[in-house]
Design an enzyme around this catalytic site. Structure first.
Site, PDB file in Angstrom:
ATOM      1  N   LYS A   1       0.799  -1.110  -0.088  1.00 37.29           N
ATOM      2  CA  LYS A   1       0.301  -0.609  -0.392  1.00 37.29           C
ATOM      3  C   LYS A   1       0.757   1.199   0.274  1.00 37.29           C
ATOM      4  CE  LYS A   1      -4.127  -1.642   2.460  1.00 37.29           C
ATOM      5  NZ  LYS A   1      -4.778  -2.178   3.221  1.00 37.29           N
ATOM      6  N   ARG A   2       1.460   1.118   1.183  1.00 42.44           N
ATOM      7  CA  ARG A   2       3.350   2.694   0.645  1.00 42.44           C
ATOM      8  C   ARG A   2       3.458   2.446  -0.673  1.00 42.44           C
ATOM      9  NH1 ARG A   2       7.703   2.799   3.687  1.00 42.44           N
ATOM     10  NH2 ARG A   2       7.175   0.266   3.846  1.00 42.44           N
TER      11      ARG A   2
END
Ligand code: GLU
Length: 401
Positions: free
Chosen positions: A299-300
């Site tokens: 996600k990051r």
């Protein structure tokens, strides 16, 4: 004093009986082989490509078998909830032509007879089942404070099982006398409800996974929490109750739940519920640019892990779905080659071809599929989808038309 007295002291307000609950959730009358699936996200705000992947499997399983696709809002972790996230997920499903058959929007009545579909509105049901388990001696109140409790548990475990490295964690409150427990409840002490695990760390749990087949894992031997001291159940207890009452046939959920399945099944057993089939979706991966290894889409770090990225870039929703179908099912590509003009909705989704390995996200392949999808659009369709995109992402350009 009996365990029923303890159950009554803990849940004096539970009025609904289990008979009334089962009456409200009768077995579904569906054609043979119909799958009831549910997409059950926590409304935390970011819609990940893995979520779309799971939802597409749920949707396709249900639709290919004349079944039911449910959207259930797992909002039991109020600290992580993002306002509007549930509606955003619903809109996203609609945008991808996967409107659920049963769902519930915030502040609205359920659509479907097996609701509420928002877990925070189902607390009376969870408490009724917790009460039953306490009355039967299968669950008990635990008064340990958060950190203190953990230490006590570890100490108890050490004393008992110093010789081995089993995963046994019996809670110190499991053997408290009924009298003491009732007194502490009545004095207003806070407590959680824990399952009194019947296992001793020496056994295995066997279950069916759609792609892994027959799986054998060490049985759960922890007194897991069923209801936290704020009255809210963690995932496992809510999962067993909701999926049973809603008539789910196959639970499609992320790989991260795989190892806790034995604990979940103990809860099913304690409640006297039938087990259901699981499909633990493999994580979508990519090749790491730095070390060349395979890793989970993050996600990051990876912009392509969030669905919004594809909207901003202007990928047609159909292209993304076709691409994900490619990842999910090995039969999709040959089917598409044979049926170049057929809408993907006509693809018969068979469980035999479902993926067992973590698929690699391949942007070049997505681009190629998008090119084909766009090439097949009529001029009118192309203009309309371009205009929809421009209105959302390039207002000045949209105004020029
Ligand atoms: N709320 C859980 C999650 O988002 C659901 C898992 C499931 O589908 O059972 O991971």
């Amino acid at each position: 004093m009996t365990r029923q007295d303890l159950a009554n002291a803990i849940y004096p307000d539970v009025k609904i009986t289990l008979e009334q609950i089962f009456e409200k959730y009768p077995p579904r009358a569906l054609p043979n082989g119909a799958e009831v699936t549910r997409f059950a996200p926590s409304p935390t705000g970011n819609f990940h490509i893995g979520g779309l992947f799971s939802a597409l499997i749920d949707f396709s399983l249900a639709k290919s078998s004349n079944g039911i696709f449910i959207l259930r809002n797992e909002d039991t972790d109020k600290k992580r909830e993002v306002p509007g996230a549930l509606e955003a997920i619903f809109d996203m499903l609609v945008r991808f032509n996967m409107k659920p058959d049963e769902y519930q929007k915030t502040g609205e009545n359920p659509v479907g007879k097996y609701g509420p579909y928002i877990q925070s509105q189902r607390l009376d049901i969870y408490h009724a089942f917790a009460k039953k388990l306490v009355a039967e001696g299968k669950a008990f109140p635990c008064f340990c404070k958060k950190t203190e409790g953990k230490e006590e548990i570890l100490k108890a475990r050490e004393e008992r099982f110093s010789e081995d490295d089993s995963n046994v964690e019996y809670d110190p409150c499991r053997n408290m006398s009924i009298e003491e427990a009732v007194r502490r409840v009545k004095e207003g002490e806070k407590f959680a409800i824990r399952l009194k695990t019947p296992n001793d760390g020496s056994t295995k749990t066997v279950f069916e996974d759609l792609v892994k087949g027959r799986v054998e894992l060490p049985a759960n031997a922890k007194d897991v929490i069923l209801v936290k001291n704020d009255g809210i159940p963690p995932y496992a207890f809510a999962h067993a109750i909701d999926d049973t009452l809603m008539g789910t046939t196959t639970v499609v959920r992320g790989e991260e739940w795989f190892t806790s399945t034995p604990a979940h099944l103990d809860i099913f057993d304690a409640l006297g519920f039938k087990h259901m089939r699981y499909y633990h979706t493999p994580n979508i991966c990519k090749i790491d640019e730095e070390n060349g290894g395979k890793r989970k889409l993050s996600k990051r770090k990876d912009k392509e892990s969030g669905i919004s990225f594809f909207f901003e870039q202007g990928y047609p929703t159909d292209a993304l779905i076709e691409y994900l179908l490619n990842l999910i099912s090995s039969s999709f590509e040959p089917w598409r080659a044979k049926n170049p003009e057929t809408p993907y909705q006509d693809f018969k989704f068979g469980l035999d071809s479902i993926t067992a390995v973590s698929p690699l996200f391949d942007m070049a392949k997505l681009n190629d599929i998008s090119k084909n999808v766009i090439a097949k659009m009529s001029a009118q369709q192309l203009f309309e989808s371009w205009l929809t995109w421009a209105k959302e992402f390039d207002e000045p350009l949209a105004k020029k038309t």
